[in-house]
Scaffold this motif. Structure first.
Motif, PDB file in Angstrom:
ATOM      1  N   PRO A  22       0.841  -1.195   0.000  1.00  0.00           N
ATOM      2  CA  PRO A  22       0.000   0.000   0.000  1.00  0.00           C
ATOM      3  C   PRO A  22       0.878   1.248   0.000  1.00  0.00           C
ATOM      4  O   PRO A  22       1.930   1.281   0.639  1.00  0.00           O
ATOM      5  N   ILE A  23       0.430   2.247  -0.721  1.00  0.00           N
ATOM      6  CA  ILE A  23       1.219   3.472  -0.865  1.00  0.00           C
ATOM      7  C   ILE A  23       0.301   4.682  -0.708  1.00  0.00           C
ATOM      8  O   ILE A  23      -0.838   4.661  -1.176  1.00  0.00           O
ATOM      9  N   SER A  24       0.802   5.691  -0.024  1.00  0.00           N
ATOM     10  CA  SER A  24      -0.004   6.906   0.115  1.00  0.00           C
ATOM     11  C   SER A  24      -0.059   7.612  -1.236  1.00  0.00           C
ATOM     12  O   SER A  24       0.884   7.529  -2.035  1.00  0.00           O
ATOM     13  N   SER A  25      -1.153   8.288  -1.493  1.00  0.00           N
ATOM     14  CA  SER A  25      -1.293   8.978  -2.779  1.00  0.00           C
ATOM     15  C   SER A  25      -0.221  10.065  -2.927  1.00  0.00           C
ATOM     16  O   SER A  25       0.255  10.316  -4.032  1.00  0.00           O
ATOM     17  N   GLY A  26       0.186  10.676  -1.816  1.00  0.00           N
ATOM     18  CA  GLY A  26       1.251  11.677  -1.872  1.00  0.00           C
ATOM     19  C   GLY A  26       2.580  11.076  -2.281  1.00  0.00           C
ATOM     20  O   GLY A  26       3.306  11.641  -3.115  1.00  0.00           O
ATOM     21  N   LEU A  28       2.955   8.270  -3.935  1.00  0.00           N
ATOM     22  CA  LEU A  28       2.774   7.850  -5.323  1.00  0.00           C
ATOM     23  C   LEU A  28       2.984   9.030  -6.268  1.00  0.00           C
ATOM     24  O   LEU A  28       3.635   8.899  -7.301  1.00  0.00           O
ATOM     25  N   SER A  29       2.477  10.177  -5.899  1.00  0.00           N
ATOM     26  CA  SER A  29       2.640  11.379  -6.710  1.00  0.00           C
ATOM     27  C   SER A  29       4.117  11.743  -6.843  1.00  0.00           C
ATOM     28  O   SER A  29       4.583  12.098  -7.936  1.00  0.00           O
ATOM     29  N   ARG A  30       4.873  11.623  -5.764  1.00  0.00           N
ATOM     30  CA  ARG A  30       6.314  11.924  -5.812  1.00  0.00           C
ATOM     31  C   ARG A  30       7.057  10.910  -6.693  1.00  0.00           C
ATOM     32  O   ARG A  30       7.935  11.281  -7.475  1.00  0.00           O
ATOM     33  N   LEU A  31       6.687   9.625  -6.578  1.00  0.00           N
ATOM     34  CA  LEU A  31       7.316   8.600  -7.423  1.00  0.00           C
ATOM     35  C   LEU A  31       7.023   8.852  -8.898  1.00  0.00           C
ATOM     36  O   LEU A  31       7.902   8.720  -9.749  1.00  0.00           O
ATOM     37  N   ALA A  32       5.780   9.203  -9.201  1.00  0.00           N
ATOM     38  CA  ALA A  32       5.403   9.479 -10.594  1.00  0.00           C
ATOM     39  C   ALA A  32       6.140  10.704 -11.128  1.00  0.00           C
ATOM     40  O   ALA A  32       6.509  10.753 -12.303  1.00  0.00           O
ATOM     41  N   GLU A  33       6.367  11.677 -10.257  1.00  0.00           N
ATOM     42  CA  GLU A  33       7.131  12.857 -10.675  1.00  0.00           C
ATOM     43  C   GLU A  33       8.575  12.469 -10.994  1.00  0.00           C
ATOM     44  O   GLU A  33       9.128  12.873 -12.015  1.00  0.00           O
ATOM     45  N   GLU A  34       9.171  11.624 -10.140  1.00  0.00           N
ATOM     46  CA  GLU A  34      10.561  11.193 -10.341  1.00  0.00           C
ATOM     47  C   GLU A  34      10.716  10.316 -11.586  1.00  0.00           C
ATOM     48  O   GLU A  34      11.637  10.504 -12.373  1.00  0.00           O
ATOM     49  N   LEU A  36       8.289   9.482 -14.058  1.00  0.00           N
ATOM     50  CA  LEU A  36       7.545   9.787 -15.281  1.00  0.00           C
ATOM     51  C   LEU A  36       7.513  11.282 -15.614  1.00  0.00           C
ATOM     52  O   LEU A  36       6.951  11.672 -16.627  1.00  0.00           O
ATOM     53  N   SER A  37       8.077  12.090 -14.718  1.00  0.00           N
ATOM     54  CA  SER A  37       8.052  13.552 -14.858  1.00  0.00           C
ATOM     55  C   SER A  37       6.627  14.102 -14.907  1.00  0.00           C
ATOM     56  O   SER A  37       6.347  15.069 -15.610  1.00  0.00           O
ATOM     57  N   TRP A  38       5.738  13.450 -14.157  1.00  0.00           N
ATOM     58  CA  TRP A  38       4.340  13.870 -14.099  1.00  0.00           C
ATOM     59  C   TRP A  38       4.128  14.899 -13.007  1.00  0.00           C
ATOM     60  O   TRP A  38       4.748  14.834 -11.944  1.00  0.00           O
ATOM     61  N   LYS A  39       3.210  15.809 -13.259  1.00  0.00           N
ATOM     62  CA  LYS A  39       2.748  16.728 -12.222  1.00  0.00           C
ATOM     63  C   LYS A  39       1.736  15.988 -11.349  1.00  0.00           C
ATOM     64  O   LYS A  39       1.188  14.966 -11.751  1.00  0.00           O
ATOM     65  N   THR A  45      -5.163  12.234 -11.983  1.00  0.00           N
ATOM     66  CA  THR A  45      -6.064  11.962 -13.107  1.00  0.00           C
ATOM     67  C   THR A  45      -5.930  10.516 -13.572  1.00  0.00           C
ATOM     68  O   THR A  45      -6.925   9.810 -13.761  1.00  0.00           O
ATOM     69  N   VAL A  46      -4.690  10.062 -13.733  1.00  0.00           N
ATOM     70  CA  VAL A  46      -4.461   8.688 -14.190  1.00  0.00           C
ATOM     71  C   VAL A  46      -4.886   7.702 -13.104  1.00  0.00           C
ATOM     72  O   VAL A  46      -5.494   6.664 -13.397  1.00  0.00           O
ATOM     73  N   LEU A  47      -4.590   8.020 -11.847  1.00  0.00           N
ATOM     74  CA  LEU A  47      -5.005   7.149 -10.751  1.00  0.00           C
ATOM     75  C   LEU A  47      -6.526   7.002 -10.737  1.00  0.00           C
ATOM     76  O   LEU A  47      -7.045   5.889 -10.610  1.00  0.00           O
ATOM     77  N   LYS A  48      -7.232   8.097 -10.892  1.00  0.00           N
ATOM     78  CA  LYS A  48      -8.695   8.035 -10.910  1.00  0.00           C
ATOM     79  C   LYS A  48      -9.184   7.170 -12.060  1.00  0.00           C
ATOM     80  O   LYS A  48     -10.089   6.350 -11.898  1.00  0.00           O
ATOM     81  N   ARG A  49      -8.568   7.314 -13.219  1.00  0.00           N
ATOM     82  CA  ARG A  49      -8.948   6.519 -14.390  1.00  0.00           C
ATOM     83  C   ARG A  49      -8.766   5.026 -14.106  1.00  0.00           C
ATOM     84  O   ARG A  49      -9.643   4.208 -14.415  1.00  0.00           O
ATOM     85  N   LEU A  50      -7.634   4.660 -13.505  1.00  0.00           N
ATOM     86  CA  LEU A  50      -7.375   3.251 -13.203  1.00  0.00           C
ATOM     87  C   LEU A  50      -8.278   2.734 -12.085  1.00  0.00           C
ATOM     88  O   LEU A  50      -8.660   1.564 -12.087  1.00  0.00           O
TER      89      LEU A  50
END
Length: 119
Positions: A22-26, A28-34, A36-39, A45-50
């Motif tokens: 389990p991972i906190s959404s915060g 996860l957001s930092r990992l995606a930034e590192e 995938l260079s995602w904001k 948005t992608v998390l909600k879609r999945l």
């Protein structure tokens, strides 16, 4: 029922969740930034879609999977064989084998899988 389709970047993102859940959404957001260079907004948005597809859930800021990585890719493979080869695994293997020379080790490994399915 979960929808077993993802694009390439969604798959990379999903792997981040599966590897760290389990991972906190915060976090996860930092990992995606590192990775995938995602904001942050893109991540959510992608998390909600999945989540809407029934693959993951975000419960109180904690993200977990509803479908394991193994289950997802097994089902995705099954759908591919059904749609492309009318459900015929032998037809898929014949097409795959004609396009790629299998090593003796790969053939032995496939034979072990077949033998295990019989037993």
């Amino acid at each position: 029922m979960a929808e077993y389709r993802m694009g390439e970047l969604e798959s990379v993102f999903a792997d981040l969740i599966w590897k760290n859940e389990p991972i906190s959404s915060g976090h996860l957001s930092r990992l995606a930034e590192e990775r995938l260079s995602w904001k942050r907004t893109t991540t959510y948005t992608v998390l909600k879609r999945l989540c809407d597809r029934g693959l993951f859930q975000n419960n109180g800021g904690t993200v977990t999977s509803l479908v394991s990585r193994e289950e997802f890719y097994a089902k995705q493979s099954q759908i591919f064989v059904e749609e492309t080869f009318h459900g015929s695994l032998p037809a898929f293997l014949a097409a795959f084998g004609s396009a790629k020379k299998l090593s003796d080790a790969e053939i032995d490994e496939l034979q072990k899988v077949i033998d295990a399915m019989r037993g």
